[in-house]
Every structure is written in C-alpha cells, then in structure tokens.
Scaffold this motif. Structure first.
Motif, PDB file in Angstrom:
ATOM      1  N   TYR A  60       0.847  -1.201   0.000  1.00 49.36           N
ATOM      2  CA  TYR A  60       0.000   0.000   0.000  1.00 49.36           C
ATOM      3  C   TYR A  60       0.879   1.246   0.000  1.00 49.36           C
ATOM      4  O   TYR A  60       2.078   1.171   0.294  1.00 49.36           O
ATOM      5  CB  TYR A  60      -0.893   0.017   1.253  1.00 49.36           C
ATOM      6  CG  TYR A  60      -1.786  -1.186   1.399  1.00 49.36           C
ATOM      7  CD1 TYR A  60      -2.849  -1.398   0.528  1.00 49.36           C
ATOM      8  CD2 TYR A  60      -1.573  -2.122   2.409  1.00 49.36           C
ATOM      9  CE1 TYR A  60      -3.678  -2.510   0.655  1.00 49.36           C
ATOM     10  CE2 TYR A  60      -2.393  -3.236   2.551  1.00 49.36           C
ATOM     11  CZ  TYR A  60      -3.440  -3.420   1.672  1.00 49.36           C
ATOM     12  OH  TYR A  60      -4.241  -4.520   1.798  1.00 49.36           O
ATOM     13  N   PRO A  61       0.283   2.417  -0.295  1.00 48.66           N
ATOM     14  CA  PRO A  61       1.062   3.658  -0.263  1.00 48.66           C
ATOM     15  C   PRO A  61       1.526   3.998   1.162  1.00 48.66           C
ATOM     16  O   PRO A  61       0.973   3.488   2.136  1.00 48.66           O
ATOM     17  CB  PRO A  61       0.067   4.706  -0.783  1.00 48.66           C
ATOM     18  CG  PRO A  61      -1.004   3.931  -1.474  1.00 48.66           C
ATOM     19  CD  PRO A  61      -1.099   2.631  -0.761  1.00 48.66           C
ATOM     20  N   PRO A  62       2.522   4.868   1.277  1.00 53.54           N
ATOM     21  CA  PRO A  62       2.981   5.298   2.604  1.00 53.54           C
ATOM     22  C   PRO A  62       1.879   6.041   3.370  1.00 53.54           C
ATOM     23  O   PRO A  62       0.998   6.662   2.770  1.00 53.54           O
ATOM     24  CB  PRO A  62       4.147   6.244   2.287  1.00 53.54           C
ATOM     25  CG  PRO A  62       4.568   5.879   0.901  1.00 53.54           C
ATOM     26  CD  PRO A  62       3.325   5.445   0.194  1.00 53.54           C
ATOM     27  N   GLY A  63       1.934   5.952   4.689  1.00 48.57           N
ATOM     28  CA  GLY A  63       1.050   6.750   5.532  1.00 48.57           C
ATOM     29  C   GLY A  63      -0.147   6.037   6.101  1.00 48.57           C
ATOM     30  O   GLY A  63      -0.778   6.542   7.025  1.00 48.57           O
ATOM     31  N   GLY A  64      -0.501   4.865   5.567  1.00 44.49           N
ATOM     32  CA  GLY A  64      -1.636   4.119   6.091  1.00 44.49           C
ATOM     33  C   GLY A  64      -1.250   3.294   7.308  1.00 44.49           C
ATOM     34  O   GLY A  64      -0.077   3.210   7.692  1.00 44.49           O
ATOM     35  N   THR A  65      -2.245   2.650   7.899  1.00 39.89           N
ATOM     36  CA  THR A  65      -2.006   1.855   9.101  1.00 39.89           C
ATOM     37  C   THR A  65      -1.008   0.736   8.854  1.00 39.89           C
ATOM     38  O   THR A  65      -0.090   0.511   9.653  1.00 39.89           O
ATOM     39  CB  THR A  65      -3.332   1.253   9.608  1.00 39.89           C
ATOM     40  OG1 THR A  65      -4.233   2.319   9.925  1.00 39.89           O
ATOM     41  CG2 THR A  65      -3.096   0.409  10.852  1.00 39.89           C
ATOM     42  N   MET A 111       1.317   2.967  20.352  1.00 42.02           N
ATOM     43  CA  MET A 111       1.149   3.423  18.973  1.00 42.02           C
ATOM     44  C   MET A 111      -0.036   2.731  18.317  1.00 42.02           C
ATOM     45  O   MET A 111      -0.847   3.369  17.637  1.00 42.02           O
ATOM     46  CB  MET A 111       2.417   3.141  18.157  1.00 42.02           C
ATOM     47  CG  MET A 111       2.254   3.430  16.663  1.00 42.02           C
ATOM     48  SD  MET A 111       3.632   2.830  15.670  1.00 42.02           S
ATOM     49  CE  MET A 111       4.871   4.025  16.141  1.00 42.02           C
ATOM     50  N   ALA A 112      -0.137   1.418  18.533  1.00 37.21           N
ATOM     51  CA  ALA A 112      -1.228   0.661  17.937  1.00 37.21           C
ATOM     52  C   ALA A 112      -2.577   1.127  18.467  1.00 37.21           C
ATOM     53  O   ALA A 112      -3.554   1.201  17.712  1.00 37.21           O
ATOM     54  CB  ALA A 112      -1.040  -0.829  18.204  1.00 37.21           C
ATOM     55  N   ASP A 113      -2.647   1.440  19.742  1.00 41.91           N
ATOM     56  CA  ASP A 113      -3.895   1.948  20.324  1.00 41.91           C
ATOM     57  C   ASP A 113      -4.348   3.221  19.607  1.00 41.91           C
ATOM     58  O   ASP A 113      -5.538   3.396  19.319  1.00 41.91           O
ATOM     59  CB  ASP A 113      -3.718   2.222  21.815  1.00 41.91           C
ATOM     60  CG  ASP A 113      -3.721   0.950  22.646  1.00 41.91           C
ATOM     61  OD1 ASP A 113      -4.176  -0.099  22.130  1.00 41.91           O
ATOM     62  OD2 ASP A 113      -3.275   0.999  23.805  1.00 41.91           O
ATOM     63  N   LYS A 114      -3.416   4.109  19.316  1.00 43.29           N
ATOM     64  CA  LYS A 114      -3.749   5.350  18.625  1.00 43.29           C
ATOM     65  C   LYS A 114      -4.224   5.086  17.194  1.00 43.29           C
ATOM     66  O   LYS A 114      -5.024   5.840  16.643  1.00 43.29           O
ATOM     67  CB  LYS A 114      -2.539   6.281  18.612  1.00 43.29           C
ATOM     68  CG  LYS A 114      -2.167   6.828  19.987  1.00 43.29           C
ATOM     69  CD  LYS A 114      -0.968   7.742  19.918  1.00 43.29           C
ATOM     70  CE  LYS A 114      -0.603   8.269  21.298  1.00 43.29           C
ATOM     71  NZ  LYS A 114       0.599   9.144  21.263  1.00 43.29           N
ATOM     72  N   LEU A 115      -3.698   4.012  16.600  1.00 38.78           N
ATOM     73  CA  LEU A 115      -4.097   3.655  15.235  1.00 38.78           C
ATOM     74  C   LEU A 115      -5.390   2.844  15.210  1.00 38.78           C
ATOM     75  O   LEU A 115      -5.926   2.570  14.141  1.00 38.78           O
ATOM     76  CB  LEU A 115      -2.987   2.840  14.563  1.00 38.78           C
ATOM     77  CG  LEU A 115      -1.681   3.579  14.254  1.00 38.78           C
ATOM     78  CD1 LEU A 115      -0.615   2.580  13.798  1.00 38.78           C
ATOM     79  CD2 LEU A 115      -1.899   4.650  13.201  1.00 38.78           C
ATOM     80  N   GLY A 116      -5.864   2.444  16.390  1.00 39.05           N
ATOM     81  CA  GLY A 116      -7.077   1.645  16.459  1.00 39.05           C
ATOM     82  C   GLY A 116      -6.843   0.182  16.163  1.00 39.05           C
ATOM     83  O   GLY A 116      -7.751  -0.520  15.702  1.00 39.05           O
ATOM     84  N   VAL A 117      -5.625  -0.302  16.437  1.00 40.75           N
ATOM     85  CA  VAL A 117      -5.275  -1.694  16.174  1.00 40.75           C
ATOM     86  C   VAL A 117      -5.096  -2.431  17.494  1.00 40.75           C
ATOM     87  O   VAL A 117      -4.374  -1.982  18.376  1.00 40.75           O
ATOM     88  CB  VAL A 117      -3.970  -1.799  15.358  1.00 40.75           C
ATOM     89  CG1 VAL A 117      -3.624  -3.265  15.092  1.00 40.75           C
ATOM     90  CG2 VAL A 117      -4.100  -1.046  14.037  1.00 40.75           C
ATOM     91  N   SER A 118      -5.754  -3.568  17.602  1.00 40.92           N
ATOM     92  CA  SER A 118      -5.582  -4.442  18.759  1.00 40.92           C
ATOM     93  C   SER A 118      -4.518  -5.472  18.412  1.00 40.92           C
ATOM     94  O   SER A 118      -4.755  -6.357  17.582  1.00 40.92           O
ATOM     95  CB  SER A 118      -6.913  -5.133  19.102  1.00 40.92           C
ATOM     96  OG  SER A 118      -6.746  -6.040  20.158  1.00 40.92           O
TER      97      SER A 118
END
Length: 328
Positions: free
Chosen positions: A42-47, A289-296
C-alpha cells in the motif's frame, strides 16, 4: 580402505550437494548482516505502512541487520503481494499486509498473480482493526434491529457506504444483507474518510467504519454507534453491543494485519521471525502506537494465521458470490 574412502568421499559429495540446494538464508548465518526487505503493498502513511515501519525498525535491531521498508502499492495490494510471492525463499523478503490481498481480493479477480495460500509461509498475525456500525445522528435508528426493520419494510431504500469496491467495509455491509435477508444499496467511495463524511451528511444511511475513525464522531454526537463487529465489546465503546448481542449471530469480522514470507522459506527462519515479531508486539511503546491507530495487537503462531486466512477466504468467497460483487 578403498571401500571406506569411497564411502567417505560419497558422503562428503552428498553433503556439499545438499548444501548447494538449500536456500541461501538456511546455509548458516542468517541474517548474516544482509538487509531484509519488508514489502508494504500500500502507499505510505496508512495503518499497514506505519505499523510495518515501526516493527521493521525494531526487528532490524533484534536481528542485527537493516530491515528496509518498500512500498509497492497498486491493484488493491496484489502488486506488492505478487512481488513477495515470486521472491527467493531465503528469509530476506517479507510481506507486511492485511486481509484484503490475502483473503478478499482472490475471490474478486479471475486471474491472480499468486496463490494466496500456496505462495506464502505465514509468520504471524500482527493485530486486528475493530469496526463499528454507525448511522447519522439525524436518523431514527437506535439499534441494529431498527435498521433491519426499515430495510425489510422498504427494500433497496437504505444505503451503506464503504471505502471502495472489494474493501472489508463493503464486505461487512454485504454480509449483513446476506444474513438478514435484506436488500440495501452499496455506495463505494475513494477511501474511508469520504465515506464517513457522507454518512455524517446523511447522504448514506450507515456504514461499518474503523472504530478509531468513527470514535470522535460518536463521542461528538454526530454519529450513533449501533454495534461493534469484534467478538467482545470495545474498551473505547463499552456501552455499544457486539453484533451478536444486537441479534446478529456469527457476525465477527476482524480486519487483520499480518506478516508472510515466500513459500519455501526455511522453518527455522520463519520461527525466528515469529519469535522476534511476537516479542516486539508486546513492547509498551508499540502497544501505545497501535492503540492510537485503532489496532488491537495479537502476535500469533504461524498456524493461527494460516487458519484465520483460510477461514476468511471461505467466508468472503461466499459473500462475494452471493452478492455478485465484481472488481473495479
């Protein structure tokens, strides 16, 4: 003596031949200071990219070598995936990807450049992105049952937005239609953000949105959260029921992130990568960091990733066929 000598020379020749046939990464010294390429499809900047770079930096320190992230975007993630599928199985090329190219897109395209199962060695699940079913604050629906009652009373009048055809957001809307025996109209957008904006503006009835993206609007009263797609309630939305609690059983959808290596990568290499990445995923700063990205974050065995992928391939193949979904 001649017989003993012949046997000794024969054994040595066989050993040298076996060594020559082994993948480079298995010949000792892996990673041996040689850079490892971590491909993000994927492009830069995504999760996927942000998480991949964070893990790659820590993995490089753990292995004593550089782990270089390369973005090979395009064709819904399949260009980068195909690149890794064709790479040498020596432990020096990895794929940091998501559910789309590995479990959804293969059922949308007639001709794939790779087999999503046979072309890769699973390494680990990185984590899951939970989703939430949201409607605009101005709509009368307070529960999933309210929404479905309207859909049954007035077929094809309700619409659900997504970030594009073939995305996990569309898949969830189609799965809801299939399980509830209702007809609702899919409205694809070029990304999750414009889709959310049109639900906010009342131009689409509802959508399944990433929880982190929807949360500010829910807390601000601009969106109503009717249910979450995770197996358990979310800490960030403790009063919002799961889909099962809302009356839709067998509706657990996890948008996973994962790591793969090319098929044939030596198992000692796969196991070392698994051990290091699973350890990295427990580091407090990465968890934050993952919490801020919404990743468990998860950190799983290779087998769990393999089982998850196979189950999702079957699930989304059925949904795609039932809804007649075609790739753009």
């Amino acid at each position: 003596m001649n017989s003993i000598r012949r046997r000794t020379l024969g054994a040595l020749a066989f050993s040298l031949l076996a060594l020559a046939c082994m993948p480079a990464g298995a010949q000792g010294g892996w990673p041996g200071g040689k850079p490892i390429t971590w491909v993000v499809p994927y492009p830069p900047g995504g999760t996927t990219d942000i998480l991949g770079r964070a893990i790659a930096a820590r993995l490089g320190s753990a292995l004593g070598t550089a782990v270089i992230v390369e973005n090979k975007a395009g064709a819904t993630g399949t260009i980068g995936s195909a690149f890794v599928a064709k790479a040498a199985p020596d432990g020096y090329t990895l794929l940091g990807t998501s559910i789309g190219p590995q479990a959804i897109v293969p059922s949308l395209l007639q001709h794939m450049q790779y087999d999503p199962v046979k072309a890769f060695e699973p390494v680990t699940l990185i984590g899951n992105i939970p989703h939430v079913l949201v409607v605009g604050a101005g709509l009368p629906f307070r529960t999933v049952a309210d929404l479905l009652a309207e859909a049954k009373a007035r077929p094809d009048t309700l619409s659900f937005a997504s970030g594009g055809n073939g995305t996990i957001l569309q898949m969830q809307g189609e799965l809801l239609c299939m399980q509830s025996h209702t007809r609702m109209t899919h409205v694809p957008y070029k990304g999750d953000t414009p889709a959310i904006q049109d639900v906010l503006g009342g131009h689409a009835s509802f959508m399944f949105a990433p929880a982190a993206a929807a949360l500010p609007h829910v807390e601000g009263g601009k969106l109503k959260a009717l249910a979450v797609t995770s197996a358990k309630r979310l800490k960030s939305l403790p009063d919002v029921p799961t889909m099962a609690e809302a009356g839709i059983p067998d509706f657990v959808v996890e948008q996973w992130q994962a790591v793969y290596a090319p098929a044939g990568t030596p198992q000692p290499v796969v196991q070392r990568l698994n051990a290091e990445i699973v350890r990295i995923l427990k580091e407090p700063d990465l968890v934050a960091m993952a919490d801020k990205l919404g990743v468990s974050l998860v950190g799983s065995t290779p087998q769990r990733l393999a089982d998850t992928q196979r189950a999702d391939l079957a699930k989304w193949r059925k949904v795609i066929k039932s809804a007649g979904i075609k790739a753009d």
